[in-house]
Design a protein around this motif. Structure first.
Motif, mmCIF file in Angstrom:
data_model
loop_
_atom_site.group_PDB
_atom_site.id
_atom_site.type_symbol
_atom_site.label_atom_id
_atom_site.label_comp_id
_atom_site.label_asym_id
_atom_site.label_seq_id
_atom_site.Cartn_x
_atom_site.Cartn_y
_atom_site.Cartn_z
ATOM 1 N N SER A 282 0.830 -1.209 0.000
ATOM 2 C CA SER A 282 0.000 0.000 0.000
ATOM 3 C C SER A 282 0.866 1.262 0.000
ATOM 4 C CB SER A 282 -0.935 0.011 1.205
ATOM 5 O OG SER A 282 -1.858 -1.043 1.132
ATOM 6 N N SER A 283 1.972 1.226 0.746
ATOM 7 C CA SER A 283 2.868 2.386 0.777
ATOM 8 C C SER A 283 3.502 2.627 -0.587
ATOM 9 C CB SER A 283 3.969 2.179 1.823
ATOM 10 O OG SER A 283 3.418 2.141 3.120
ATOM 11 N N ILE A 284 3.889 1.545 -1.259
ATOM 12 C CA ILE A 284 4.465 1.685 -2.601
ATOM 13 C C ILE A 284 3.441 2.280 -3.552
ATOM 14 C CG2 ILE A 284 5.314 0.388 -4.592
ATOM 15 C CD1 ILE A 284 6.734 -1.474 -2.678
ATOM 16 N N LYS A 285 2.214 1.781 -3.509
ATOM 17 C CA LYS A 285 1.170 2.311 -4.391
ATOM 18 C C LYS A 285 0.942 3.797 -4.129
ATOM 19 C CE LYS A 285 -2.135 -0.667 -3.456
ATOM 20 N NZ LYS A 285 -3.459 -1.324 -3.576
ATOM 21 N N GLN A 286 0.903 4.160 -2.859
ATOM 22 C CA GLN A 286 0.678 5.556 -2.492
ATOM 23 C C GLN A 286 1.784 6.450 -3.034
ATOM 24 O OE1 GLN A 286 1.407 6.781 1.640
ATOM 25 N NE2 GLN A 286 -0.616 7.744 1.636
ATOM 26 N N LYS A 287 3.042 6.032 -2.888
ATOM 27 C CA LYS A 287 4.168 6.844 -3.337
ATOM 28 C C LYS A 287 4.222 6.933 -4.859
ATOM 29 C CE LYS A 287 5.084 8.109 0.549
ATOM 30 N NZ LYS A 287 4.686 9.495 0.860
ATOM 31 N N LYS A 289 1.690 6.852 -6.866
ATOM 32 C CA LYS A 289 0.634 7.798 -7.234
ATOM 33 C C LYS A 289 1.058 9.238 -6.984
ATOM 34 C CE LYS A 289 -3.244 4.637 -6.385
ATOM 35 N NZ LYS A 289 -4.393 4.321 -5.497
ATOM 36 N N GLN A 290 1.937 9.428 -5.999
ATOM 37 C CA GLN A 290 2.459 10.772 -5.694
ATOM 38 C C GLN A 290 3.701 11.107 -6.510
ATOM 39 O OE1 GLN A 290 3.133 10.619 -1.463
ATOM 40 N NE2 GLN A 290 0.945 10.625 -0.959
ATOM 41 N N ASP A 291 4.041 10.233 -7.458
ATOM 42 C CA ASP A 291 5.210 10.411 -8.329
ATOM 43 C C ASP A 291 6.521 10.379 -7.542
ATOM 44 O OD1 ASP A 291 6.354 10.703 -10.873
ATOM 45 O OD2 ASP A 291 6.594 12.859 -10.596
ATOM 46 N N LYS A 292 6.609 9.455 -6.592
ATOM 47 C CA LYS A 292 7.819 9.287 -5.784
ATOM 48 C C LYS A 292 8.339 7.850 -5.946
ATOM 49 C CE LYS A 292 7.401 13.299 -3.412
ATOM 50 N NZ LYS A 292 6.040 13.733 -3.702
ATOM 51 N N PRO A 293 9.545 7.659 -6.485
ATOM 52 C CA PRO A 293 10.127 6.316 -6.540
ATOM 53 C C PRO A 293 10.466 5.808 -5.150
ATOM 54 C CG PRO A 293 11.725 7.954 -7.260
ATOM 55 C CD PRO A 293 10.444 8.692 -7.035
ATOM 56 N N VAL A 294 10.550 4.486 -5.011
ATOM 57 C CA VAL A 294 10.770 3.868 -3.701
ATOM 58 C C VAL A 294 11.911 2.849 -3.790
ATOM 59 C CG1 VAL A 294 9.737 2.529 -1.827
ATOM 60 C CG2 VAL A 294 8.307 4.099 -3.161
ATOM 61 N N LEU A 295 12.904 2.995 -2.905
ATOM 62 C CA LEU A 295 13.935 1.980 -2.774
ATOM 63 C C LEU A 295 13.375 0.805 -1.973
ATOM 64 C CD1 LEU A 295 17.083 4.146 -1.964
ATOM 65 C CD2 LEU A 295 16.908 2.514 -3.845
ATOM 66 N N TYR A 346 12.623 -3.824 3.803
ATOM 67 C CA TYR A 346 12.381 -2.409 4.104
ATOM 68 C C TYR A 346 12.224 -1.557 2.846
ATOM 69 C CZ TYR A 346 13.330 -3.179 9.039
ATOM 70 O OH TYR A 346 13.255 -3.614 10.327
ATOM 71 N N LEU A 347 11.514 -0.448 3.044
ATOM 72 C CA LEU A 347 11.362 0.588 2.021
ATOM 73 C C LEU A 347 12.059 1.848 2.503
ATOM 74 C CD1 LEU A 347 7.488 0.304 1.393
ATOM 75 C CD2 LEU A 347 9.318 -1.000 0.257
ATOM 76 N N VAL A 348 12.691 2.572 1.577
ATOM 77 C CA VAL A 348 13.263 3.880 1.882
ATOM 78 C C VAL A 348 12.851 4.812 0.748
ATOM 79 C CG1 VAL A 348 15.365 5.235 2.223
ATOM 80 C CG2 VAL A 348 15.250 2.884 3.085
ATOM 81 N N TYR A 349 12.319 5.989 1.092
ATOM 82 C CA TYR A 349 11.906 6.920 0.053
ATOM 83 C C TYR A 349 11.992 8.363 0.530
ATOM 84 C CZ TYR A 349 7.514 6.149 2.627
ATOM 85 O OH TYR A 349 6.562 6.009 3.622
ATOM 86 N N ILE A 350 12.097 9.269 -0.408
ATOM 87 C CA ILE A 350 12.118 10.702 -0.139
ATOM 88 C C ILE A 350 10.712 11.246 -0.357
ATOM 89 C CG2 ILE A 350 13.102 12.930 -0.852
ATOM 90 C CD1 ILE A 350 15.521 11.366 -1.920
ATOM 91 N N TYR A 351 10.279 12.134 0.510
ATOM 92 C CA TYR A 351 8.943 12.725 0.329
ATOM 93 C C TYR A 351 8.941 14.187 0.793
ATOM 94 C CZ TYR A 351 8.268 11.960 5.353
ATOM 95 O OH TYR A 351 8.382 11.970 6.716
#
Length: 351
Positions: A282-287, A289-295, A346-351
């Motif tokens: 769900s977090s990946i889908k959310q990011k 949609k917000q145009d944020k890539p996810v490690l 784990y996920l790491v992302y910039i927001y």
């Protein structure tokens, strides 16, 4: 009159003989048909042919408008030395691809319509697969990673990928009947821009962080990366030489703190935050949609700790097929890997 009766009797006898012959012929064809079905089922259950996996893969890929034959099957062994899956090559008009299909339950952990089959890069005694993007080979009693040919100890690897056997023919027939009549209700979301396809001599944590930073530089704020550093080698060397990201196997805490230090040094710490959390679709889908890539970190890689991949899209449908679409950490985008928390941590992302 007698002549006419005699002719009628003869005609009736001929008809009866013809009818008997026709029934015998029909019965023979029915028997042949049953024999063919039995033979076909035996072939389906023969791991050397992988026919049921091939047919299932063709039906599965029809959802993605792929209609070519699957070819060149290669058996993939699990860490317990049993055949666990098979990989097929795909021949596309513009690029080759591959699909991995589990031989126990026909699940599909990974495929790509544009990245070449990773298991055709050499000649091995056995190919070993331990879940998405964990590729090994065995030759002369030695286990090595496919991409960098480093020797590893299987005792250091956690068994991640193993499925329980099911009735594959039953699943194949059930899902074929679902897929064939209609296209599934599906959702596909992707970033507005494209990730760089960088693969350097550095570790995947370094490359993944560089790709993440360049996406924000390309599509958000040009101050993310100095102009002189906007190349694969320049940026990754900068991250290593300034000790933002260690050039070794890294874990999520190291990646998060390294990106935070980098953003603070670039004067971006007040405008952007870095998040680290356990794997969550769900977090990946959310990011996305917000145009944020996810490690995304994979589980239990013996050399890299976490192998870092970068999610740039996702796919889900009402048949239960959920995938994150990633840069594989070795220079290829558009690799579909199954959404399963067993494979990632784990996920790491910039927001």
């Amino acid at each position: 009159m007698n002549k006419i009766k005699k002719l009628v009797v003869e005609l009736l006898c001929i008809c009866m003989m013809m009818s008997s012959s026709m029934w015998a012929f029909a019965e023979e064809k029915i028997i042949e048909s049953k024999e063919e079905l039995v033979k076909k089922e035996e072939q389906f259950n023969n791991n050397e042919n992988f026919l049921i996996e091939k047919k299932y893969g063709e039906y599965f890929l029809s959802k993605f408008n792929y209609s070519e034959d699957l070819s060149d099957p290669i058996p993939l062994y699990n860490l317990e030395n049993n055949i666990e899956a098979v990989v097929f090559s795909l021949k596309n008009k513009d690029a080759d691809g591959y699909i991995i299909i589990n031989t126990n339950d026909l699940s599909i952990p990974e495929f790509s319509l544009s990245k070449s089959n990773p298991f055709t890069t050499g000649v091995y005694d056995k190919c070993i697969y331990n879940g998405p993007l964990e590729y090994y080979n065995k030759k002369d009693g030695k286990i090595t990673t496919i991409y960098d040919n480093k020797q590893i100890d299987l005792n250091n690897i956690k068994l991640v990928y193993s499925k329980k056997p099911i009735d594959k023919l039953e699943k194949f027939e059930n899902e074929k009947n679902l897929i064939k009549p209609k296209k599934p209700t599906e959702t596909y979301e992707e970033l507005k821009g494209s990730l760089r396809t960088w693969g350097t001599s550095h570790y995947c944590g370094v490359d993944g962080t560089a790709i993440l930073l360049m996406y924000f530089d390309d599509y958000y704020d040009e101050s993310f990366v100095k102009t002189s550093l906007e190349s694969a080698n320049a940026l990754t060397n900068h991250l290593v030489n300034n000790r933002y990201i260690p050039d070794k196997g890294t874990v999520s805490t190291e990646i998060k703190s390294g990106i935070e230090d980098y953003l603070n040094d670039r004067g971006l710490g007040n405008d952007y935050d870095v998040s680290r959390r356990t794997y969550n679709f769900s977090s990946i889908k959310q990011k996305i949609k917000q145009d944020k890539p996810v490690l995304v970190g994979t589980v239990s890689h013996p050399d890299f700790g976490d192998h870092w991949i970068i999610a740039h899209a996702y796919y889900e449908d009402d048949f239960g097929d959920d995938y994150i679409i990633v840069n594989d950490g070795w220079g290829s985008n558009d690799v579909y890997v199954a959404n399963n928390s067993t494979y990632y941590d784990y996920l790491v992302y910039i927001y």
